[in-house]
Design an enzyme around this catalytic site. Structure first.
Site, PDB file in Angstrom:
ATOM      1  CG  HIS A  59      62.539  37.655  41.617  1.00  0.00           C
ATOM      2  ND1 HIS A  59      62.957  38.598  40.693  1.00  0.00           N
ATOM      3  CD2 HIS A  59      61.838  38.342  42.561  1.00  0.00           C
ATOM      4  CE1 HIS A  59      62.520  39.797  41.066  1.00  0.00           C
ATOM      5  NE2 HIS A  59      61.858  39.666  42.200  1.00  0.00           N
TER       6      HIS A  59
ATOM      7  CG  HIS B  64      58.868  37.708  39.563  1.00  0.00           C
ATOM      8  ND1 HIS B  64      57.859  37.858  38.638  1.00  0.00           N
ATOM      9  CD2 HIS B  64      58.787  38.769  40.382  1.00  0.00           C
ATOM     10  CE1 HIS B  64      57.211  38.991  38.899  1.00  0.00           C
ATOM     11  NE2 HIS B  64      57.751  39.555  39.958  1.00  0.00           N
TER      12      HIS B  64
ATOM     13  NE  ARG C  48      56.891  37.888  43.773  1.00  0.00           N
ATOM     14  CZ  ARG C  48      57.718  38.917  43.899  1.00  0.00           C
ATOM     15  NH1 ARG C  48      58.961  38.709  44.252  1.00  0.00           N
ATOM     16  NH2 ARG C  48      57.300  40.144  43.709  1.00  0.00           N
TER      17      ARG C  48
ATOM     18  CD  GLU D  57      54.771  44.780  44.052  1.00  0.00           C
ATOM     19  OE1 GLU D  57      55.387  44.159  44.932  1.00  0.00           O
ATOM     20  OE2 GLU D  57      55.328  45.450  43.185  1.00  0.00           O
TER      21      GLU D  57
ATOM     22  NE  ARG E  50      61.905  39.008  48.057  1.00  0.00           N
ATOM     23  CZ  ARG E  50      61.477  39.829  47.112  1.00  0.00           C
ATOM     24  NH1 ARG E  50      61.027  41.035  47.406  1.00  0.00           N
ATOM     25  NH2 ARG E  50      61.482  39.454  45.849  1.00  0.00           N
TER      26      ARG E  50
HETATM   27  C1  SIN Z   1      58.258  42.983  41.128  1.00  0.00           C
HETATM   28  O1  SIN Z   1      58.234  44.153  40.788  1.00  0.00           O
HETATM   29  O2  SIN Z   1      57.420  42.158  40.795  1.00  0.00           O
HETATM   30  C2  SIN Z   1      59.391  42.513  41.954  1.00  0.00           C
HETATM   31  C3  SIN Z   1      59.286  43.079  43.287  1.00  0.00           C
HETATM   32  C4  SIN Z   1      59.903  42.173  44.266  1.00  0.00           C
HETATM   33  O3  SIN Z   1      60.439  41.132  43.903  1.00  0.00           O
HETATM   34  O4  SIN Z   1      59.815  42.472  45.447  1.00  0.00           O
END
Ligand code: SIN
Length: 549
Positions: free
Chosen positions: A341, A234, A280, A117, A376
């Site tokens: 988010h 998000h 993010r 990610e 985060r």
């Molecule tokens: C996501 O799956 O994008 C969210 C995961 C997260 O917010 O840690």
């Protein structure tokens, strides 16, 4: 108010049944009687909604030090180094235990499968049933909790306030939503693990239950809240008019998804070298800029380079949900926009969940340990709930040793521990138990209108891009809102009041932080200012916002 409460006693009270609350409750049950209160069904939590996964340095190619560094980099100069060290070092042990307790993470052959990610330097995200990671963890923890005799779980029990005696938290009051009765729970220690407050914004990926109850009742009781200006947005929530902002996991971009503006240009290269896998906050702001530039309400997430077979297997829930809106991710571009988010701040705690009030502890999204800093790192939140839930429980057991008689109401308690109630308010009403004290005296439409107003103000004036003038205006508008009397309006009235309290805390904290850092962007102070603001904000009822190391 207190005369009509039924009195109960437990060694430990836990508010919230997400990953932090359940993990703590299981630990606490080793020492005494535990009562977990959940305001909705036990599985209604942000945990159960979590798609992407849980980050942990367990793969052969990974190192704890790398996970630590990535977390600190994402936090933009504001992570508490000791909290990050605890998270990444303790993480593997607690994940291994979660697997021993029956959590089934996805595997490649016999080995755990890790995905990538944004802002992670390695593939280190564990996932379950593709994109139902939180649901699987919640299932495993609930199943273990149910098997422990002196761990009681009570659904539809809404905590309204903390009881404070000479500066120490000694219990709480709650409404049983199934029949409207009022209860008082006296406990040796109370843990708040009620998750976040995404419902404070008009656009959010959070479930309906995310109304910041734990943070608000802690604040009302006099606890310090910290870093409340840091709300993470998000980048990719499904942007279909009239539909909820369903999360399209960052893991989609981790698996090769790309972002395009409405002219179909892949724009992220103009904003960050890591493009779609940039931090993010960078991606969310880039999307807003593109939306403004192209005068559009969305951009697109393009997954069409992946086969239907792959998408169905790796992201079954997302694939199916998109199909229900007539979108086939294998052939269609998905309209997306940012949405609120995750709250990085919360009730200020030490490394073991202790708040500024003796007897009161907090863990998970409700707490501010400083582990996330100003931003985060993706998929660190389930890990945070797991690790700090367990650590908070250990502190509670140490600070407030339980009575000797496990699983029973202590002497002098006029009523037994309330048990595993799971009847819904609807069922109770059918059985003639309509909410007496909790029933909404204020018309629901008034509550809804006030809630919409708060959510609109927060989205417009205290959202992804902020400035001092708009924040000051938001505070003025929020202060002018007239709230219904809580004791007459049941759960929804209390939730509204909690969101209103926190909206003011957030806007005041955001106005005081005159810099841009992590998720907090001020167009009037567009740069990070370490000299004045490499500090955590702190706010206590009746005081001004302060900053401390
Ligand atoms: C996501 O799956 O994008 C969210 C995961 C997260 O917010 O840690």
């Amino acid at each position: 108010m207190t005369h009509s409460h039924k009195i109960h006693h437990a060694d430990y009270a836990v508010v919230g049944s997400g990953i932090a609350g359940l993990r703590a409750a299981i630990e606490l049950s080793e020492a005494g009687s535990v009562l977990v209160l959940a305001k909705s069904n036990l599985s209604d939590s942000a945990t159960a909604w979590a798609q992407g996964g849980i980050a942990v340095a367990l793969s052969d190619e990974d190192e704890i030090g790398l996970h630590e560094q990535d977390t600190i980099n994402a936090g933009d100069g504001l992570c508490r180094a000791e909290a990050v060290a605890l998270l990444v070092e303790e993480g593997p042990k607690y994940i291994t235990q979660l697997i021993e307790w029956g959590t089934e993470f996805d595997r490649a052959g016999t080995k755990l499968a890790f995905t990538r990610e944004a802002a992670h330097s390695r593939s280190r995200i564990l996932h379950a049933h593709g994109d139902s990671t939180g649901r699987e963890i919640s299932r495993a923890l609930l199943s273990r909790a149910h098997s422990i005799p002196h761990l009681h779980l009570r659904a539809h029990a809404f905590t309204t306030e903390l009881i404070v005696d000479y500066g120490r938290v000694t219990g709480l009051r709650f409404i049983d939503e199934t029949d409207g009765t009022l209860h008082e729970l006296q406990a040796g220690a109370v843990l708040l693990a009620t998750g976040g407050l995404g419902q404070i914004y008009r656009e959010t990926t959070n479930p309906d239950v995310a109304t910041g109850d734990g943070m608000a009742i802690a604040y009302d009781a006099g606890a310090v809240l910290s870093d409340m200006e840091f709300m993470q947005f998000h980048p990719t929530a499904l942007a279909i008019p009239g539909a909820p902002r369903f999360l399209l996991s960052e893991a989609l971009r981790g698996e090769g998804g790309v972002l395009r503006n409405i002219g179909l240009e892949r724009f992220m290269k103009r904003y960050h070298e890591a493009q779609e896998l940039a931090p993010r906050d960078v991606v969310a702001r880039a999307i807003v800029s593109e939306m403004q530039r192209t005068q559009s309400t969305h951009v697109y997430l393009d997954m069409t380079n992946k086969s239907e077979e792959f998408l169905k297997k790796r992201f079954p829930r997302i694939h199916e949900t998109c199909l229900s809106y007539g979108l086939d991710l294998a052939s269609d571009l998905a309209p997306v926009c940012p949405a609120a988010h995750y709250m990085m701040g919360g009730v200020k705690t030490d490394l073991k969940g202790r708040t500024s009030l003796p007897g009161l502890y907090a863990a998970g999204e409700t707490a501010s340990t400083g582990v996330h800093g100003a931003n985060r790192l993706a998929s660190n939140s389930l890990l945070e709930g797991l690790v700090f839930g367990a650590l908070a429980a250990q502190a509670m057991m140490k600070d407030a040793p339980a009575g000797k008689r496990k699983g029973q109401a202590l002497p002098g308690s006029p009523a037994p521990l309330p048990g595993n109630s799971s009847a819904s308010p609807k069922e109770a009403a059918k059985n003639g138990g309509a909410a007496k004290n909790g029933a909404a005296a204020k018309p629901a439409s008034t509550l809804c209108a006030t809630l919409s107003k708060i959510r609109d103000v927060m989205w417009r004036e205290a959202g992804i891009m902020r400035n001092g003038k708009e924040l000051a205006e938001a505070i003025k508008q929020l202060e002018a809102i007239e709230l219904p009397k809580c004791e007459k309006s049941g759960r929804s009235g209390h939730e509204l009041r909690n969101l209103h309290t926190l909206a003011l805390v957030m806007t005041r904290s955001a106005l005081a932080r005159e810099e841009s850092r992590g998720s907090h962007y001020r167009s009037d102070f567009p740069y990070r200012n370490d000299e004045d603001f490499a500090k955590h904000s702190a706010l206590q009822k009746g005081k001004d916002v302060g900053f401390e190391p």
